[in-house]
Design a protein around this motif. Structure first.
Motif, PDB file in Angstrom:
ATOM      1  N   ASP A   1       5.118  12.960  -6.809  1.00 41.51           N
ATOM      2  CA  ASP A   1       6.244  13.399  -7.636  1.00 41.51           C
ATOM      3  C   ASP A   1       7.120  14.330  -6.792  1.00 41.51           C
ATOM      4  OD1 ASP A   1       8.035  14.152  -9.534  1.00 41.51           O
ATOM      5  OD2 ASP A   1       6.555  14.793 -11.021  1.00 41.51           O
ATOM      6  N   ILE A   2       8.332  13.882  -6.483  1.00 39.02           N
ATOM      7  CA  ILE A   2       9.219  14.675  -5.637  1.00 39.02           C
ATOM      8  C   ILE A   2       9.582  15.990  -6.313  1.00 39.02           C
ATOM      9  CG2 ILE A   2      11.437  14.679  -4.446  1.00 39.02           C
ATOM     10  CD1 ILE A   2       9.405  12.755  -3.283  1.00 39.02           C
ATOM     11  N   ASP A   3       9.779  15.956  -7.644  1.00 36.89           N
ATOM     12  CA  ASP A   3      10.141  17.189  -8.359  1.00 36.89           C
ATOM     13  C   ASP A   3       9.031  18.234  -8.247  1.00 36.89           C
ATOM     14  OD1 ASP A   3      12.507  16.020  -9.115  1.00 36.89           O
ATOM     15  OD2 ASP A   3      11.698  15.239 -11.001  1.00 36.89           O
ATOM     16  N   LYS A   4       7.795  17.793  -8.327  1.00 40.96           N
ATOM     17  CA  LYS A   4       6.686  18.739  -8.195  1.00 40.96           C
ATOM     18  C   LYS A   4       6.651  19.346  -6.795  1.00 40.96           C
ATOM     19  CE  LYS A   4       3.621  16.684 -11.668  1.00 40.96           C
ATOM     20  NZ  LYS A   4       2.295  16.055 -11.919  1.00 40.96           N
ATOM     21  N   ILE A   5       6.948  18.532  -5.802  1.00 47.08           N
ATOM     22  CA  ILE A   5       6.962  19.055  -4.425  1.00 47.08           C
ATOM     23  C   ILE A   5       8.066  20.087  -4.265  1.00 47.08           C
ATOM     24  CG2 ILE A   5       7.330  18.412  -2.023  1.00 47.08           C
ATOM     25  CD1 ILE A   5       6.020  15.747  -2.611  1.00 47.08           C
ATOM     26  N   GLU A   6       9.243  19.804  -4.835  1.00 46.45           N
ATOM     27  CA  GLU A   6      10.343  20.760  -4.755  1.00 46.45           C
ATOM     28  C   GLU A   6       9.982  22.061  -5.469  1.00 46.45           C
ATOM     29  OE1 GLU A   6      13.175  20.685  -3.186  1.00 46.45           O
ATOM     30  OE2 GLU A   6      12.861  18.701  -2.306  1.00 46.45           O
ATOM     31  N   ASN A   7       9.406  21.943  -6.655  1.00 49.41           N
ATOM     32  CA  ASN A   7       9.011  23.159  -7.398  1.00 49.41           C
ATOM     33  C   ASN A   7       7.965  23.963  -6.635  1.00 49.41           C
ATOM     34  OD1 ASN A   7      10.720  22.459  -9.529  1.00 49.41           O
ATOM     35  ND2 ASN A   7       9.120  21.285 -10.581  1.00 49.41           N
ATOM     36  N   MET A   8       7.022  23.259  -6.019  1.00 51.16           N
ATOM     37  CA  MET A   8       6.014  23.956  -5.229  1.00 51.16           C
ATOM     38  C   MET A   8       6.650  24.673  -4.037  1.00 51.16           C
ATOM     39  SD  MET A   8       2.550  22.354  -3.524  1.00 51.16           S
ATOM     40  CE  MET A   8       3.511  21.218  -2.523  1.00 51.16           C
ATOM     41  N   HIS A   9       7.663  24.039  -3.453  1.00 45.19           N
ATOM     42  CA  HIS A   9       8.366  24.661  -2.331  1.00 45.19           C
ATOM     43  C   HIS A   9       9.082  25.939  -2.782  1.00 45.19           C
ATOM     44  CE1 HIS A   9      10.497  24.887   1.449  1.00 45.19           C
ATOM     45  NE2 HIS A   9      11.643  24.950   0.806  1.00 45.19           N
ATOM     46  N   TYR A  10       9.742  25.867  -3.922  1.00 46.82           N
ATOM     47  CA  TYR A  10      10.419  27.059  -4.442  1.00 46.82           C
ATOM     48  C   TYR A  10       9.415  28.159  -4.792  1.00 46.82           C
ATOM     49  CZ  TYR A  10      14.511  24.026  -4.832  1.00 46.82           C
ATOM     50  OH  TYR A  10      15.550  23.186  -4.564  1.00 46.82           O
ATOM     51  N   ASP A  11       8.277  27.780  -5.351  1.00 49.48           N
ATOM     52  CA  ASP A  11       7.249  28.773  -5.671  1.00 49.48           C
ATOM     53  C   ASP A  11       6.739  29.465  -4.414  1.00 49.48           C
ATOM     54  OD1 ASP A  11       7.484  28.151  -8.328  1.00 49.48           O
ATOM     55  OD2 ASP A  11       5.783  26.741  -8.359  1.00 49.48           O
ATOM     56  N   MET A  12       6.574  28.709  -3.361  1.00 48.35           N
ATOM     57  CA  MET A  12       6.120  29.300  -2.107  1.00 48.35           C
ATOM     58  C   MET A  12       7.142  30.285  -1.566  1.00 48.35           C
ATOM     59  SD  MET A  12       3.108  28.300  -1.287  1.00 48.35           S
ATOM     60  CE  MET A  12       3.107  28.761   0.445  1.00 48.35           C
TER      61      MET A  12
ATOM     62  N   GLU B   1       0.825  -1.208   0.000  1.00 47.88           N
ATOM     63  CA  GLU B   1       0.000   0.000   0.000  1.00 47.88           C
ATOM     64  C   GLU B   1       0.862   1.261   0.000  1.00 47.88           C
ATOM     65  OE1 GLU B   1      -3.523   2.091  -0.161  1.00 47.88           O
ATOM     66  OE2 GLU B   1      -3.141  -0.063  -0.372  1.00 47.88           O
ATOM     67  N   MET B   2       1.962   1.228   0.769  1.00 44.97           N
ATOM     68  CA  MET B   2       2.856   2.387   0.795  1.00 44.97           C
ATOM     69  C   MET B   2       3.487   2.632  -0.571  1.00 44.97           C
ATOM     70  SD  MET B   2       4.715   1.931   4.509  1.00 44.97           S
ATOM     71  CE  MET B   2       5.815   3.314   4.225  1.00 44.97           C
ATOM     72  N   LYS B   3       3.916   1.571  -1.232  1.00 41.75           N
ATOM     73  CA  LYS B   3       4.483   1.730  -2.574  1.00 41.75           C
ATOM     74  C   LYS B   3       3.454   2.314  -3.533  1.00 41.75           C
ATOM     75  CE  LYS B   3       7.994  -1.911  -2.360  1.00 41.75           C
ATOM     76  NZ  LYS B   3       8.443  -3.216  -2.926  1.00 41.75           N
ATOM     77  N   LYS B   4       2.215   1.846  -3.373  1.00 33.00           N
ATOM     78  CA  LYS B   4       1.151   2.348  -4.250  1.00 33.00           C
ATOM     79  C   LYS B   4       0.895   3.830  -4.015  1.00 33.00           C
ATOM     80  CE  LYS B   4      -3.700   1.478  -5.403  1.00 33.00           C
ATOM     81  NZ  LYS B   4      -4.892   0.637  -5.076  1.00 33.00           N
ATOM     82  N   GLN B   5       0.884   4.230  -2.764  1.00 28.54           N
ATOM     83  CA  GLN B   5       0.607   5.635  -2.444  1.00 28.54           C
ATOM     84  C   GLN B   5       1.783   6.533  -2.813  1.00 28.54           C
ATOM     85  OE1 GLN B   5      -2.270   6.847  -1.539  1.00 28.54           O
ATOM     86  NE2 GLN B   5      -3.219   4.810  -1.440  1.00 28.54           N
ATOM     87  N   TYR B   6       2.997   6.099  -2.474  1.00 29.61           N
ATOM     88  CA  TYR B   6       4.166   6.921  -2.782  1.00 29.61           C
ATOM     89  C   TYR B   6       4.433   6.988  -4.279  1.00 29.61           C
ATOM     90  CZ  TYR B   6       5.658   7.686   2.015  1.00 29.61           C
ATOM     91  OH  TYR B   6       5.726   8.108   3.306  1.00 29.61           O
ATOM     92  N   GLY B   7       3.932   5.993  -5.013  1.00 30.58           N
ATOM     93  CA  GLY B   7       4.101   6.060  -6.459  1.00 30.58           C
ATOM     94  C   GLY B   7       3.337   7.206  -7.089  1.00 30.58           C
ATOM     95  N   LYS B   8       2.327   7.704  -6.387  1.00 29.87           N
ATOM     96  CA  LYS B   8       1.544   8.833  -6.895  1.00 29.87           C
ATOM     97  C   LYS B   8       2.172  10.187  -6.583  1.00 29.87           C
ATOM     98  CE  LYS B   8      -2.751   6.238  -6.177  1.00 29.87           C
ATOM     99  NZ  LYS B   8      -4.062   6.224  -5.471  1.00 29.87           N
TER     100      LYS B   8
END
Length: 213
Positions: free
Chosen positions: A124-135, A115-122
């Motif tokens: 995207d680390i790059d999107k999280i980083e970009n969102m952090h920079y945007d903030m 279940e963890m693999k299934k959830q973490y597969g959704k």
């Protein structure tokens, strides 16, 4: 063949490890009762021998006591074996239960891992980083806007205290001049009056008396 000899409708379930432990405990309890019984007989023979002198009667009681003692030793040997068997079966039961719990834990971990693999597969680390920079950029822009809105206008950075005091004195002097000119305007004769104004004097005390008479 089944019609001739017949077959049992339902098969008896195989005995479990706990069933074997319970059966062994019953045998142990039965043997313990026999051992206590033999202990009572030995105590009675001992009392009888203590009252008799050496002779045929005492030797006969001794033979009976020896026979009872052999039976007791036999029962004690069986009791030790059954006790050890019970201990071994209980140890096996505990190990089996621990193994069953371990297998259940492993299965639960497998499901959780899947279940963890299934959830973490959704994610995207790059999107999280970009969102952090945007903030961070948005927060920086917000701070710049606040600084711009809080900026003062037409106010010099440094003000001289002496200049401020001189300006204050000038304002006070202007107020005094305005007050003096106002009083002078009140005492000034209007333009429509030709001659000077005559102040009326109050009647004297004597004139007031005559008038009353």
């Amino acid at each position: 063949m089944n019609r001739i000899f017949g077959t049992s409708a339902t098969k008896k379930p195989k005995p479990t490890l706990q069933d074997a432990i319970n059966a062994t405990d019953v045998r142990i309890a039965s043997i313990e009762v026999n051992v206590k019984k033999l202990d009572g007989e030995l105590l009675r023979y001992k009392e009888q021998m203590s009252k008799l002198r050496n002779g045929p009667g005492k030797r006969a009681i001794e033979q009976r006591a020896l026979r009872v003692l052999r039976q007791k030793k036999m029962y004690e040997g069986q009791l030790a074996q059954l006790t050890q068997q019970t201990f071994n079966m209980e140890s096996a039961a505990i190990a089996t239960e621990n193994l069953r719990n371990t297998m259940a834990t492993v299965e639960a971990m497998k499901v959780a891992n899947k279940e963890m693999k299934k959830q973490y597969g959704k994610i995207d680390i790059d999107k999280i980083e970009n969102m952090h920079y945007d903030m961070e950029d948005l927060l920086e822009q917000a701070n710049e806007i606040q600084e711009s809105l809080g900026r003062s206008y037409d106010v010099p950075d440094e003000l001289d205290e002496a200049d401020l005091e001189a300006e204050l004195d000038a304002l006070q002097f202007e107020e005094e001049e305005e007050g003096t000119s106002y009083l002078m305007d009140l005492n000034k004769v209007p333009d429509f009056v030709d001659g000077p104004l005559v102040e009326e004097s109050e009647p004297s005390h004597r004139e007031a008396i005559k008038t009353t008479e």
